[in-house]
Design a protein around this motif. Sequence first.
Motif, short mmCIF file in Angstrom:
data_model
loop_
_atom_site.label_atom_id
_atom_site.label_comp_id
_atom_site.label_asym_id
_atom_site.label_seq_id
_atom_site.Cartn_x
_atom_site.Cartn_y
_atom_site.Cartn_z
N TYR A 110 0.45 5.22 1.76
CA TYR A 110 -0.40 6.01 2.65
C TYR A 110 0.20 7.39 2.83
O TYR A 110 1.41 7.59 2.70
CB TYR A 110 -0.58 5.30 4.00
CG TYR A 110 0.69 5.20 4.80
CD1 TYR A 110 1.00 6.16 5.76
CD2 TYR A 110 1.57 4.16 4.60
CE1 TYR A 110 2.18 6.08 6.48
CE2 TYR A 110 2.75 4.07 5.32
CZ TYR A 110 3.04 5.03 6.26
OH TYR A 110 4.22 4.96 6.97
N ILE A 163 0.85 -1.19 0.00
CA ILE A 163 0.00 0.00 0.00
C ILE A 163 0.88 1.24 0.00
O ILE A 163 2.09 1.16 0.23
CB ILE A 163 -0.94 0.06 1.22
CG1 ILE A 163 -0.14 0.13 2.53
CG2 ILE A 163 -1.91 -1.10 1.23
CD1 ILE A 163 -0.95 0.52 3.74
N LYS A 215 -3.83 4.04 -0.42
CA LYS A 215 -4.05 3.59 -1.79
C LYS A 215 -3.47 2.19 -1.93
O LYS A 215 -2.38 1.91 -1.45
CB LYS A 215 -3.36 4.53 -2.79
CG LYS A 215 -4.01 5.88 -2.88
CD LYS A 215 -3.37 6.70 -3.96
CE LYS A 215 -4.07 8.05 -4.07
NZ LYS A 215 -3.52 8.84 -5.16
N TYR A 240 3.28 10.38 -0.04
CA TYR A 240 2.95 8.98 0.22
C TYR A 240 4.16 8.19 0.68
O TYR A 240 5.29 8.43 0.22
CB TYR A 240 2.34 8.32 -1.03
CG TYR A 240 0.89 8.70 -1.21
CD1 TYR A 240 -0.11 7.93 -0.61
CD2 TYR A 240 0.52 9.81 -1.93
CE1 TYR A 240 -1.45 8.28 -0.75
CE2 TYR A 240 -0.81 10.16 -2.08
CZ TYR A 240 -1.78 9.38 -1.48
OH TYR A 240 -3.10 9.72 -1.61
N CYS A 243 -4.88 8.86 3.97
CA CYS A 243 -5.39 8.30 2.71
C CYS A 243 -4.54 7.08 2.41
O CYS A 243 -3.31 7.14 2.48
CB CYS A 243 -5.26 9.30 1.58
SG CYS A 243 -6.33 10.72 1.78
N SER A 245 -4.48 -3.37 -6.54
CA SER A 245 -5.69 -3.94 -5.95
C SER A 245 -6.17 -5.19 -6.68
O SER A 245 -7.02 -5.90 -6.20
CB SER A 245 -6.81 -2.90 -5.90
OG SER A 245 -7.11 -2.44 -7.19
N ASP A 272 -9.87 0.58 -4.40
CA ASP A 272 -8.59 1.21 -4.73
C ASP A 272 -8.07 2.15 -3.67
O ASP A 272 -6.87 2.36 -3.57
CB ASP A 272 -8.72 1.96 -6.05
CG ASP A 272 -8.82 1.00 -7.22
OD1 ASP A 272 -8.33 -0.13 -7.10
OD2 ASP A 272 -9.40 1.39 -8.23
N GLY A 273 -8.92 2.78 -2.90
CA GLY A 273 -8.45 3.75 -1.94
C GLY A 273 -9.39 3.91 -0.76
O GLY A 273 -10.58 3.62 -0.85
N TYR A 274 -8.81 4.38 0.34
CA TYR A 274 -9.57 4.54 1.58
C TYR A 274 -9.17 5.84 2.25
O TYR A 274 -8.04 6.29 2.14
CB TYR A 274 -9.27 3.41 2.56
CG TYR A 274 -9.54 2.03 2.05
CD1 TYR A 274 -10.80 1.46 2.19
CD2 TYR A 274 -8.55 1.28 1.43
CE1 TYR A 274 -11.06 0.18 1.73
CE2 TYR A 274 -8.80 0.00 0.97
CZ TYR A 274 -10.06 -0.54 1.13
OH TYR A 274 -10.31 -1.81 0.67
N ARG A 275 -10.10 6.41 2.98
CA ARG A 275 -9.81 7.48 3.93
C ARG A 275 -10.06 6.86 5.29
O ARG A 275 -11.11 6.25 5.52
CB ARG A 275 -10.74 8.67 3.69
CG ARG A 275 -10.45 9.81 4.61
CD ARG A 275 -11.30 11.01 4.25
NE ARG A 275 -11.20 12.01 5.29
CZ ARG A 275 -11.99 13.05 5.36
NH1 ARG A 275 -12.92 13.24 4.45
NH2 ARG A 275 -11.86 13.92 6.33
#
Length: 163
Positions: free
Chosen positions: A28, A26, A67, A36, A65, A71, A81-84
């Motif tokens: 982040y 990942i 990513k 990142y 965040c 994925s 694909d992505g998260y908060r």
Amino acid sequence: MMNVSAKKLHSCNYRAYSRNKEEAPIKYADLNTENYHDGKMCNISESGMYFESGNNSLRRGSEVCIKMVDSADIHSPEACDGYRAEVMWCRKISENKTDPSYGVGVRFMLNICDQCGKTVPYTEIQRTDDFLFLCPTCFQRLKSLPDGKLKGTLENYLMGNVI
């Protein structure tokens, strides 16, 4: 020696969702930055993730965040694909002074509807059988369409399978 109630506490699992052991690279970053860092996801659930980071300690309560680097390698139904996410805890897991590493537990906060782009709390996002993530309104609209060419075309478009 541990008393009986402490033994019960340690033997019970109080998680709302089960964890899926999925390892994947990942990236982040702190919210609203493009700085990142590399990490490795170790497990994931519908509500959060555990990952390991290099020498970057994260503060509890901060927003990040996350990513997925690739994925396509993730097979769990929760993958996207992505998260908060909100950092729930961060602990040093290596005492190597030249290259420390940290374990980080995060809780997902928001997700974005694949159809309208609306930001929705993670607990309200609806997932279709084809792994579209929709807000409740768009999910109900799609669900109300009769099965057929129109519905199939819309689903393909939302998944990015436009020919």
